[in-house]
Scaffold this motif. Structure first.
Motif, short mmCIF file in Angstrom:
data_model
loop_
_atom_site.label_atom_id
_atom_site.label_comp_id
_atom_site.label_asym_id
_atom_site.label_seq_id
_atom_site.Cartn_x
_atom_site.Cartn_y
_atom_site.Cartn_z
N GLN A 13 32.26 33.11 34.64
CA GLN A 13 31.41 34.26 34.86
C GLN A 13 29.99 33.84 34.49
OE1 GLN A 13 32.70 37.93 33.11
NE2 GLN A 13 31.07 39.09 34.09
N ASN A 33 35.07 39.36 44.41
CA ASN A 33 34.53 40.72 44.37
C ASN A 33 35.01 41.39 43.08
OD1 ASN A 33 37.14 41.77 44.75
ND2 ASN A 33 36.86 42.08 46.93
N GLU A 34 34.62 42.64 42.88
CA GLU A 34 34.91 43.33 41.62
C GLU A 34 36.41 43.42 41.33
OE1 GLU A 34 33.89 47.59 39.42
OE2 GLU A 34 33.46 47.37 41.55
N THR A 35 37.20 43.75 42.33
CA THR A 35 38.64 43.89 42.13
C THR A 35 39.28 42.54 41.82
OG1 THR A 35 38.68 45.77 43.66
CG2 THR A 35 40.79 44.72 43.16
N ALA A 37 37.83 39.93 40.68
CA ALA A 37 37.31 39.44 39.39
C ALA A 37 38.08 40.03 38.23
CB ALA A 37 35.82 39.77 39.28
N GLU A 38 38.40 41.31 38.29
CA GLU A 38 39.15 41.96 37.20
C GLU A 38 40.55 41.36 37.11
OE1 GLU A 38 39.66 44.29 33.89
OE2 GLU A 38 37.80 43.94 35.01
#
Length: 92
Positions: A13, A33-35, A37-38
């Motif tokens: 990150q 993307n955000e999903t 990445a989580e």
């Protein structure tokens, strides 16, 4: 199913918030993307059961839990096909 980052894959990150997975074996870097990445963050923290991952994603994101579960399973399937996440048998 127990999930873990594949050997040779590292989670990164940047200070600007960009999240990537780098496969040192193939030399390929994946910008997430955000999903995704989580999901990667949770799996990178240590071996994780798929059902635990889905539960944590439902807490992290507002929305229909069934849809979040489907999306999570789809991302995991894609990560496995790309060779950046491994899955071994275990309680799910």
């Amino acid at each position: 199913m127990i999930l873990a980052l594949a050997d040779g894959v590292s989670f990164r990150q940047t200070n600007t918030g960009l999240v990537m997975l780098f496969n040192r074996v193939s030399g390929i870097m994946y910008e997430l993307n955000e999903t995704a990445a989580e999901i990667a963050k949770i799996v990178a923290d240590g071996a994780t059961r798929l059902d635990e991952l889905v539960d944590r994603m439902c807490v992290a994101f507002d929305g229909d839990s069934a849809l979040i579960g489907e999306d999570t399973r789809r991302f995991v399937s894609d990560f496995i096909k790309l060779g950046i996440v491994t899955a071994r048998e275990g309680e799910d």
